[in-house]
Design an enzyme around this catalytic site. Sequence first.
Site, mmCIF file in Angstrom:
data_model
loop_
_atom_site.group_PDB
_atom_site.id
_atom_site.type_symbol
_atom_site.label_atom_id
_atom_site.label_comp_id
_atom_site.label_asym_id
_atom_site.label_seq_id
_atom_site.Cartn_x
_atom_site.Cartn_y
_atom_site.Cartn_z
ATOM 1 N N GLY A 11 0.707 -1.189 0.060
ATOM 2 C CA GLY A 11 -0.114 -0.100 -0.154
ATOM 3 C C GLY A 11 0.982 1.236 0.035
ATOM 4 O O GLY A 11 0.279 2.198 0.503
ATOM 5 N N ASN A 13 1.696 3.067 -2.603
ATOM 6 C CA ASN A 13 1.150 3.972 -3.662
ATOM 7 C C ASN A 13 -0.233 4.442 -2.925
ATOM 8 O O ASN A 13 -0.381 5.588 -3.221
ATOM 9 C CB ASN A 13 1.038 3.038 -5.075
ATOM 10 C CG ASN A 13 1.975 2.960 -5.761
ATOM 11 O OD1 ASN A 13 2.714 3.862 -6.344
ATOM 12 N ND2 ASN A 13 2.601 1.646 -5.588
ATOM 13 N N LEU A 90 -3.317 -6.806 -8.147
ATOM 14 C CA LEU A 90 -2.665 -7.989 -9.079
ATOM 15 C C LEU A 90 -3.957 -8.598 -9.557
ATOM 16 O O LEU A 90 -3.591 -9.659 -9.927
ATOM 17 C CB LEU A 90 -1.801 -8.885 -7.942
ATOM 18 C CG LEU A 90 -0.541 -8.178 -7.205
ATOM 19 C CD1 LEU A 90 0.067 -8.927 -6.427
ATOM 20 C CD2 LEU A 90 0.070 -7.475 -8.572
ATOM 21 N N ASN A 107 -3.715 2.655 -13.932
ATOM 22 C CA ASN A 107 -3.039 1.737 -13.303
ATOM 23 C C ASN A 107 -1.604 2.092 -12.942
ATOM 24 O O ASN A 107 -1.052 2.792 -14.101
ATOM 25 C CB ASN A 107 -3.174 0.055 -14.147
ATOM 26 C CG ASN A 107 -2.182 -0.817 -13.249
ATOM 27 O OD1 ASN A 107 -2.228 -1.227 -12.252
ATOM 28 N ND2 ASN A 107 -1.083 -1.241 -14.368
ATOM 29 N N HIS A 109 2.174 0.994 -13.144
ATOM 30 C CA HIS A 109 3.040 -0.244 -13.589
ATOM 31 C C HIS A 109 4.541 -0.003 -13.104
ATOM 32 O O HIS A 109 5.183 1.077 -13.655
ATOM 33 C CB HIS A 109 2.990 -0.858 -14.972
ATOM 34 C CG HIS A 109 3.726 -2.209 -15.133
ATOM 35 N ND1 HIS A 109 3.208 -3.264 -14.710
ATOM 36 C CD2 HIS A 109 4.732 -2.149 -15.739
ATOM 37 C CE1 HIS A 109 4.354 -4.240 -15.196
ATOM 38 N NE2 HIS A 109 5.268 -3.600 -15.830
ATOM 39 N N GLU A 180 6.657 5.850 -8.889
ATOM 40 C CA GLU A 180 5.536 5.383 -8.883
ATOM 41 C C GLU A 180 4.866 6.653 -7.889
ATOM 42 O O GLU A 180 3.836 6.985 -8.283
ATOM 43 C CB GLU A 180 5.561 4.259 -8.151
ATOM 44 C CG GLU A 180 5.816 2.909 -9.144
ATOM 45 C CD GLU A 180 5.890 1.724 -8.459
ATOM 46 O OE1 GLU A 180 4.997 1.430 -7.926
ATOM 47 O OE2 GLU A 180 6.948 0.816 -8.461
HETATM 48 C C1 GRF Z 1 4.721 -1.890 -6.625
HETATM 49 O O1 GRF Z 1 5.702 -1.858 -7.270
HETATM 50 C C2 GRF Z 1 3.700 -1.647 -7.534
HETATM 51 O O2 GRF Z 1 4.164 -1.004 -8.722
HETATM 52 C C3 GRF Z 1 3.048 -3.108 -7.903
HETATM 53 O O3 GRF Z 1 3.044 -3.327 -6.798
HETATM 54 C C4 GRF Z 1 3.994 -3.212 -5.860
HETATM 55 C C5 GRF Z 1 3.666 -2.663 -4.722
HETATM 56 O O4 GRF Z 1 2.992 -1.496 -4.476
HETATM 57 N N1 GRF Z 1 2.150 -3.065 -8.949
HETATM 58 P P1 GRF Z 1 2.228 -1.062 -3.133
HETATM 59 O O5 GRF Z 1 3.332 -0.576 -2.130
HETATM 60 O O6 GRF Z 1 1.324 -1.877 -2.668
HETATM 61 O O7 GRF Z 1 1.641 0.271 -3.486
#
Ligand code: GRF
Length: 206
Positions: A11, A13, A90, A107, A109, A180
């Site tokens: 989490g 992001n 995911l 999204n 990536h 990100e």
């Molecule tokens: C990150 O690298 C994101 O880009 C990928 O999952 C990883 C974990 O993201 N899709 P987060 O810390 O759960 O936001």
Amino acid sequence: MNIAVFVSGSGTNLQAIIDKIDDGYLTNTKIALVISSRDDVYAIERAKTNNIPCSVIKRKNYKTLQEYDKSLLNELSNKSIDLIVLAGFLSFLGPDLINEYKNKIINVHPSLIPSFCGEGMYGIKPHKAALARGVKITGATVHFVNEHYDCGPIILQKAVQIEDTDTPEVLQKRVMKECEHIILPQAIKLFLENKIEIVGNKTFIN
Ligand code: GRF
């Protein structure tokens, strides 16, 4: 503007979005809902700490993608969601959800699409692939979601140098922190300010 954030992991992001709302970068923006595809992830704690409603909807609990979509759509209904943000999410989304929120799902990536993306290329894997290929830069991409993995119109990209001593874990942390967590809030702001024009499979920022 109400956004829904879909998560599956730590989490960070989601936290970046929360922080950008708190510091006033994202104005008139509320995270109305967090949906997690897993019940054992720290993203759920982040939602709870910030008093954000959070639901767990696991793909494996549904026989078909259509039923999964229906469950997600039901959770989103009557919450006036303007934008869905996939932040480390995911699970694959089906056509019913994508069509209901056409051009309203983005999204992040962890690579410079079209490199190191597509089905199965998530989490640490894009970074391992970048190091294996020997590319000198990598980064992150924020794009609109369509019915194919990582193929929607690209909104923003940000690159970082790869160092000779990088491990996949070190590189992942740099891409998350320097790419990100920067371009995802930027893309949300552009969307909410209606500055993204989609022409075919491209975007133009006005
Ligand atoms: C990150 O690298 C994101 O880009 C990928 O999952 C990883 C974990 O993201 N899709 P987060 O810390 O759960 O936001």
